[in-house]
Design a protein around this motif. Structure first.
Motif, PDB file in Angstrom:
ATOM      1  N   GLY A 553       0.825  -1.199   0.000  1.00  6.91           N
ATOM      2  CA  GLY A 553       0.000   0.000   0.000  1.00  6.91           C
ATOM      3  C   GLY A 553       0.854   1.241   0.000  1.00  6.91           C
ATOM      4  N   PRO A 554       0.321   2.395   0.297  1.00  5.82           N
ATOM      5  CA  PRO A 554      -1.096   2.570   0.673  1.00  5.82           C
ATOM      6  C   PRO A 554      -1.994   2.850  -0.535  1.00  5.82           C
ATOM      7  CG  PRO A 554       0.089   4.613   1.024  1.00  5.82           C
ATOM      8  CD  PRO A 554       1.091   3.636   0.487  1.00  5.82           C
ATOM      9  N   TRP A 568     -17.368   8.489   8.015  1.00  7.90           N
ATOM     10  CA  TRP A 568     -16.241   9.032   7.242  1.00  7.90           C
ATOM     11  C   TRP A 568     -15.888  10.454   7.666  1.00  7.90           C
ATOM     12  CZ3 TRP A 568     -13.223   6.948   3.276  1.00  7.90           C
ATOM     13  CH2 TRP A 568     -13.523   5.606   2.959  1.00  7.90           C
ATOM     14  N   ARG A 569     -16.308  10.854   8.859  1.00 13.44           N
ATOM     15  CA  ARG A 569     -15.940  12.186   9.327  1.00 13.44           C
ATOM     16  C   ARG A 569     -14.480  12.281   9.755  1.00 13.44           C
ATOM     17  NH1 ARG A 569     -21.376  13.495  12.972  1.00 13.44           N
ATOM     18  NH2 ARG A 569     -22.805  13.718  11.193  1.00 13.44           N
ATOM     19  N   SER A 570     -13.779  11.139   9.776  1.00 13.38           N
ATOM     20  CA  SER A 570     -12.359  11.143  10.145  1.00 13.38           C
ATOM     21  C   SER A 570     -11.457  11.498   8.973  1.00 13.38           C
ATOM     22  CB  SER A 570     -11.952   9.781  10.714  1.00 13.38           C
ATOM     23  OG  SER A 570     -12.254   8.756   9.791  1.00 13.38           O
ATOM     24  N   GLY A 571     -12.048  11.795   7.794  1.00  8.69           N
ATOM     25  CA  GLY A 571     -11.258  12.288   6.674  1.00  8.69           C
ATOM     26  C   GLY A 571     -10.734  11.193   5.775  1.00  8.69           C
ATOM     27  N   LEU A 572      -9.621  11.507   5.084  1.00 12.63           N
ATOM     28  CA  LEU A 572      -9.026  10.565   4.129  1.00 12.63           C
ATOM     29  C   LEU A 572      -8.554   9.299   4.833  1.00 12.63           C
ATOM     30  CD1 LEU A 572      -6.866  13.071   2.056  1.00 12.63           C
ATOM     31  CD2 LEU A 572      -9.079  12.112   1.409  1.00 12.63           C
ATOM     32  N   ARG A 573      -8.547   8.195   4.050  1.00  9.13           N
ATOM     33  CA  ARG A 573      -8.069   6.926   4.584  1.00  9.13           C
ATOM     34  C   ARG A 573      -6.982   6.373   3.676  1.00  9.13           C
ATOM     35  NH1 ARG A 573     -13.648   3.615   6.146  1.00  9.13           N
ATOM     36  NH2 ARG A 573     -14.474   5.130   7.668  1.00  9.13           N
ATOM     37  N   ASP A 574      -5.901   5.885   4.289  1.00  5.01           N
ATOM     38  CA  ASP A 574      -4.826   5.185   3.575  1.00  5.01           C
ATOM     39  C   ASP A 574      -4.897   3.713   3.953  1.00  5.01           C
ATOM     40  OD1 ASP A 574      -3.994   7.482   2.389  1.00  5.01           O
ATOM     41  OD2 ASP A 574      -2.378   7.883   3.828  1.00  5.01           O
ATOM     42  N   TYR A 575      -5.279   2.873   2.978  1.00  7.10           N
ATOM     43  CA  TYR A 575      -5.482   1.443   3.231  1.00  7.10           C
ATOM     44  C   TYR A 575      -4.196   0.666   2.928  1.00  7.10           C
ATOM     45  CZ  TYR A 575     -10.540   1.756   3.949  1.00  7.10           C
ATOM     46  OH  TYR A 575     -11.786   2.009   4.463  1.00  7.10           O
ATOM     47  N   TRP A 576      -3.937  -0.350   3.798  1.00  5.78           N
ATOM     48  CA  TRP A 576      -2.793  -1.267   3.648  1.00  5.78           C
ATOM     49  C   TRP A 576      -3.300  -2.699   3.715  1.00  5.78           C
ATOM     50  CZ3 TRP A 576       2.285   0.744   3.308  1.00  5.78           C
ATOM     51  CH2 TRP A 576       2.392   2.113   3.569  1.00  5.78           C
ATOM     52  N   ARG A 577      -2.753  -3.527   2.842  1.00  9.64           N
ATOM     53  CA  ARG A 577      -2.987  -4.983   2.912  1.00  9.64           C
ATOM     54  C   ARG A 577      -1.760  -5.584   3.615  1.00  9.64           C
ATOM     55  NH1 ARG A 577      -4.258  -3.148  -1.903  1.00  9.64           N
ATOM     56  NH2 ARG A 577      -2.263  -3.790  -2.836  1.00  9.64           N
ATOM     57  N   ILE A 578      -2.014  -6.179   4.793  1.00  9.26           N
ATOM     58  CA  ILE A 578      -0.904  -6.646   5.622  1.00  9.26           C
ATOM     59  C   ILE A 578      -1.089  -8.127   5.916  1.00  9.26           C
ATOM     60  CG2 ILE A 578      -0.633  -4.349   6.662  1.00  9.26           C
ATOM     61  CD1 ILE A 578      -2.000  -5.473   9.176  1.00  9.26           C
ATOM     62  N   GLU A 579       0.014  -8.744   6.271  1.00 10.93           N
ATOM     63  CA  GLU A 579       0.016 -10.136   6.726  1.00 10.93           C
ATOM     64  C   GLU A 579       0.865 -10.215   7.978  1.00 10.93           C
ATOM     65  OE1 GLU A 579       1.110 -14.665   5.204  1.00 10.93           O
ATOM     66  OE2 GLU A 579       1.191 -12.945   3.799  1.00 10.93           O
ATOM     67  N   THR A 580       0.345 -10.904   8.998  1.00 13.48           N
ATOM     68  CA  THR A 580       1.021 -10.997  10.291  1.00 13.48           C
ATOM     69  C   THR A 580       1.803 -12.305  10.374  1.00 13.48           C
ATOM     70  OG1 THR A 580      -0.906 -11.989  11.340  1.00 13.48           O
ATOM     71  CG2 THR A 580      -0.767  -9.591  11.354  1.00 13.48           C
ATOM     72  N   ALA A 581       2.538 -12.437  11.476  1.00 10.73           N
ATOM     73  CA  ALA A 581       3.390 -13.620  11.643  1.00 10.73           C
ATOM     74  C   ALA A 581       2.589 -14.897  11.739  1.00 10.73           C
ATOM     75  CB  ALA A 581       4.283 -13.434  12.874  1.00 10.73           C
ATOM     76  N   ASP A 582       1.368 -14.860  12.264  1.00  6.85           N
ATOM     77  CA  ASP A 582       0.562 -16.080  12.384  1.00  6.85           C
ATOM     78  C   ASP A 582      -0.275 -16.362  11.138  1.00  6.85           C
ATOM     79  OD1 ASP A 582      -1.161 -13.984  12.587  1.00  6.85           O
ATOM     80  OD2 ASP A 582      -2.135 -14.667  14.440  1.00  6.85           O
ATOM     81  N   GLY A 583      -0.063 -15.614  10.027  1.00  7.07           N
ATOM     82  CA  GLY A 583      -0.764 -15.868   8.776  1.00  7.07           C
ATOM     83  C   GLY A 583      -2.051 -15.096   8.584  1.00  7.07           C
ATOM     84  N   THR A 584      -2.414 -14.252   9.523  1.00  8.50           N
ATOM     85  CA  THR A 584      -3.644 -13.467   9.374  1.00  8.50           C
ATOM     86  C   THR A 584      -3.417 -12.329   8.386  1.00  8.50           C
ATOM     87  OG1 THR A 584      -4.234 -13.982  11.652  1.00  8.50           O
ATOM     88  CG2 THR A 584      -5.405 -12.158  10.597  1.00  8.50           C
ATOM     89  N   ARG A 585      -4.324 -12.189   7.422  1.00 13.47           N
ATOM     90  CA  ARG A 585      -4.230 -11.127   6.417  1.00 13.47           C
ATOM     91  C   ARG A 585      -5.361 -10.142   6.664  1.00 13.47           C
ATOM     92  NH1 ARG A 585      -4.465 -13.045   0.708  1.00 13.47           N
ATOM     93  NH2 ARG A 585      -3.357 -11.071   0.295  1.00 13.47           N
ATOM     94  N   LEU A 586      -5.001  -8.897   6.935  1.00  7.66           N
ATOM     95  CA  LEU A 586      -5.967  -7.880   7.323  1.00  7.66           C
ATOM     96  C   LEU A 586      -5.935  -6.712   6.348  1.00  7.66           C
ATOM     97  CD1 LEU A 586      -5.264  -7.748  11.176  1.00  7.66           C
ATOM     98  CD2 LEU A 586      -7.027  -9.071   9.990  1.00  7.66           C
ATOM     99  N   TRP A 587      -7.041  -5.964   6.380  1.00  8.20           N
ATOM    100  CA  TRP A 587      -7.148  -4.710   5.609  1.00  8.20           C
ATOM    101  C   TRP A 587      -7.114  -3.581   6.627  1.00  8.20           C
ATOM    102  CZ3 TRP A 587     -11.546  -2.232   2.359  1.00  8.20           C
ATOM    103  CH2 TRP A 587     -10.999  -1.581   1.246  1.00  8.20           C
ATOM    104  N   LEU A 588      -5.974  -2.937   6.727  1.00  7.86           N
ATOM    105  CA  LEU A 588      -5.709  -1.925   7.738  1.00  7.86           C
ATOM    106  C   LEU A 588      -5.700  -0.551   7.081  1.00  7.86           C
ATOM    107  CD1 LEU A 588      -4.744  -1.558  10.781  1.00  7.86           C
ATOM    108  CD2 LEU A 588      -2.417  -1.551   9.832  1.00  7.86           C
ATOM    109  N   PHE A 589      -6.275   0.440   7.760  1.00  9.26           N
ATOM    110  CA  PHE A 589      -6.214   1.794   7.199  1.00  9.26           C
ATOM    111  C   PHE A 589      -5.910   2.789   8.313  1.00  9.26           C
ATOM    112  CE2 PHE A 589     -10.723   1.755   8.464  1.00  9.26           C
ATOM    113  CZ  PHE A 589     -10.899   3.019   8.998  1.00  9.26           C
ATOM    114  N   GLU A 590      -5.326   3.909   7.887  1.00 13.56           N
ATOM    115  CA  GLU A 590      -5.022   5.022   8.778  1.00 13.56           C
ATOM    116  C   GLU A 590      -5.917   6.196   8.403  1.00 13.56           C
ATOM    117  OE1 GLU A 590      -1.317   7.967  10.088  1.00 13.56           O
ATOM    118  OE2 GLU A 590      -1.175   6.665   8.319  1.00 13.56           O
TER     119      GLU A 590
END
Length: 607
Positions: A553-554, A568-590
């Motif tokens: 990403g982002p 969506w009142r928190s404004g712009l979002r930067d999305y990341w596709r992540i993978e953790t050590a235990d194999g979980t794949r999440l869609w994370l944004f700031e």
């Protein structure tokens, strides 16, 4: 040359009298309480007005109303609620159509109300138009969405079948009384004149306390106005209510045997002259402008210079006047009859087996589908009515995902519901009808290669096989219970698809590809605590401490600025596709921060 004396000459052949077309005669019916009459018919002890083709009631009961007290329908206008239609009992206590509901409650605390239903009132008026077809082949509807409605009948050349115009009007009034519908009648040479007489004929003028009425002017002005024969009160521009007493009938009652307001042939102007200018179907602004100049009756408007009237009030005022007086033609567009598709099979002996019912359906379906094909229509809903020997009706219905007129597709849907029929001591009549139909284009036969390519494309997209599957599932659980996802015009992740009824919306030709992969599971954003930079090194989510081993990403997504979405009142979002050590794949944004503070959130899980 021998001359024949005049006494021996044969008499001249009699000339046939010149035949003139009969004068055009129009009868207008106005239903001032259409909204309340539709709901109060059962309370008045009358039977329901039934649509012969669909078998549906044109009116429904008015809730808990006992049929005796004041009752009215209510419509919302702006920020307030007003009375749309009132009964005779409500008018007797001082309530009028158009009055604010708060004022009506103050006058009559026991007033029973129910929301107005414009579509149902329009359907009820259409049912009355079909009833009026017994008096004239040319029947047109007028209004029906404001608590009132009317009909326009061209009775030219048919009045003698009912004993003349008085007999026709008396019979129509008696039948309307039996139906529980209040009405006022008008007869004239033109539709505009009949409309005016039905609504304004014989009604007393209502004083308008607006400061410009004649009775509020100087004494000398009132004296001169009296010499000219003008009334001492202004006419309000709105349509009158039916509660004003008429000669020969009680206030607010349905027309029974009282003589309708009629203009004799050729005397239209004399009948319309004392009526208010609102009877010309003018707008409220035009009527108010005419009243400010002291022009309150049609006779005041007739003698004015046409050019001055057109410059001051537009050509619409002159056009309505010409239409009422017959100077400009005004045709009546009759209501087109709704095509009905139904067949009935009467049996010499009662039947009770499922196979016999299926045989009856197989006998009725082909001619019914042939009628649909001739009309260019396809069935969307099919109804089978079975009459038992004890006069009880059994009804089953089947809906189709797409309009069709193929017997082999409709018959299996009806066969799925035959098990729910209680034959009792036997069934002696079957009636197959199509309550809902839609236009269906003809199928053009093609050559071998073109037909094969089209069949492959149709099967690949789901085509007819998918429609048949939807029809079978709908026969089991109902078409409304079948839903599908449809692409939506939005870049917000949770708004890219909408849930719609699968039977009434076709499959999308293509789904727009997102700029990046989307997670399999999407849920409301869940706040997380992170450490590190962008992307973070670790995060704490759902009481778990996760370490990132891969990130991509982002992808920046902006909110829809034209909508106020709290999420969506928190404004712009930067999305990341992540993978953790235990194999979980999440869609994370700031969240970058807008009206509220930002932060890190988890929005979905990839497969």
């Amino acid at each position: 040359m021998t001359r024949i004396p005049p006494s021996h000459r044969p008499p001249p052949a009699p000339r046939a009298p010149a035949r003139h077309p009969p004068a055009r005669r129009i009868m207008a019916l106005w239903f001032p309480r259409l909204g309340t009459d539709r709901l109060c018919r059962r309370g008045r002890g009358t039977g329901p007005l039934v649509d012969g083709r669909s078998g549906e009631l044109a009116g429904d009961p008015a809730g808990d109303w006992d049929g005796t007290g004041p009752f009215a329908t209510v419509v919302e206008l702006g920020q307030a609620r007003h009375l749309s239609a009132v009964t005779a009992a409500a008018e007797a206590v001082g309530l009028r159509r158009g009055m604010a509901l708060a004022d009506a409650r103050a006058i009559c605390p026991d007033l029973a109300t129910r929301p107005a239903a414009p579509r149902a009132e329009t359907a009820f008026l259409a049912a009355l138009a079909r009833w009026a077809g017994r008096y004239s082949p040319f029947v047109a509807c007028d209004g029906g969405e404001d608590g009132t409605g009317g009909l326009m009948l061209d009775i030219t050349g048919v009045a003698h079948l009912f004993g003349g115009e008085p007999g026709l009007a008396a019979q129509a009034g008696e039948e309307l009384t039996a139906l529980g519908v209040a009405a006022r009648l008008g007869l004239a040479d033109t539709p505009g004149a009949a409309w005016a007489l039905a609504r304004f004929g014989g009604m007393a003028p209502t004083a308008a306390r607006s400061g410009d009425a004649i009775d509020q002017e100087a004494y000398a002005t009132r004296a001169r106005a009296a010499k000219r024969g003008r009334p001492g009160a202004a006419i309000r521009p709105a349509e009158p209510t039916a509660g004003t007493p008429m000669p020969g009938k009680a206030a607010g009652g349905a027309v029974r045997s009282a003589r309708p307001h009629s203009a004799a042939p050729g005397e239209t102007l004399a009948a319309l002259a004392p009526l208010p200018v609102a009877a010309l179907r003018l707008s409220e602004e035009t009527v108010a402008g005419l009243a400010r100049l002291g022009l309150r009756q049609i006779t005041d408007l007739v003698g004015l210079p046409r050019g001055a009237v057109a410059r001051r009030f537009g050509v619409e005022a002159l056009r309505r006047l010409d239409q009422a007086l017959g100077a400009e033609p005004e045709p009546i567009a009759p209501m087109r009859p709704r095509p009905g598709f139904a067949l009935r099979l009467s049996l010499p002996e009662p039947i009770g087996l499922a196979s016999d019912i299926e045989a009856g359906i197989a006998r009725l379906l082909p001619p019914l589908c042939a009628r649909l094909e001739t009309a260019g229509m396809g069935a969307r809903r099919v109804r089978l009515e079975l009459r038992r020997v004890d006069a009880e009706m059994q009804v089953i219905e089947a809906g189709l995902a797409r309009p069709s007129r193929a017997p082999d597709r409709i018959a299996p849907l009806l066969a799925l519901k035959i098990d729910g029929i209680d034959a009792g001591f036997g069934i002696d009549m079957l009636r197959l009808s199509v309550p809902a139909a839609e236009p269906l284009a003809l199928t053009q036969h093609k050559g071998g290669l073109a037909a094969d390519a089209e069949a492959r494309a149709r099967l690949g997209a789901g085509g007819d096989s998918f429609s048949e599957l939807m029809g079978r599932l709908g026969a089991r659980v109902g078409l409304d219970a079948l839903q599908r996802l449809h692409p939506a015009d939005s870049h917000i992740p949770e708004k890219t698809a909408s849930t719609v009824a699968a039977a009434f919306v076709g499959p999308a030709p293509h789904w727009p590809a997102p700029p990046a992969p989307r997670p399999m599971v999407l849920f409301a954003p869940e706040a997380v605590r992170v450490t590190g930079g962008r992307p973070p090194e670790t995060l704490r989510w759902r009481r778990r401490r996760l370490t990132l081993v891969w990130a991509e990403g982002p992808e920046r997504i902006a909110p829809e600025w034209w909508l106020d979405d709290p999420a969506w009142r928190s404004g712009l979002r930067d999305y990341w596709r992540i993978e953790t050590a235990d194999g979980t794949r999440l869609w994370l944004f700031e969240a970058r921060g807008g009206d509220t503070a930002g932060g890190w959130f988890v929005h979905g899980i990839f497969a």
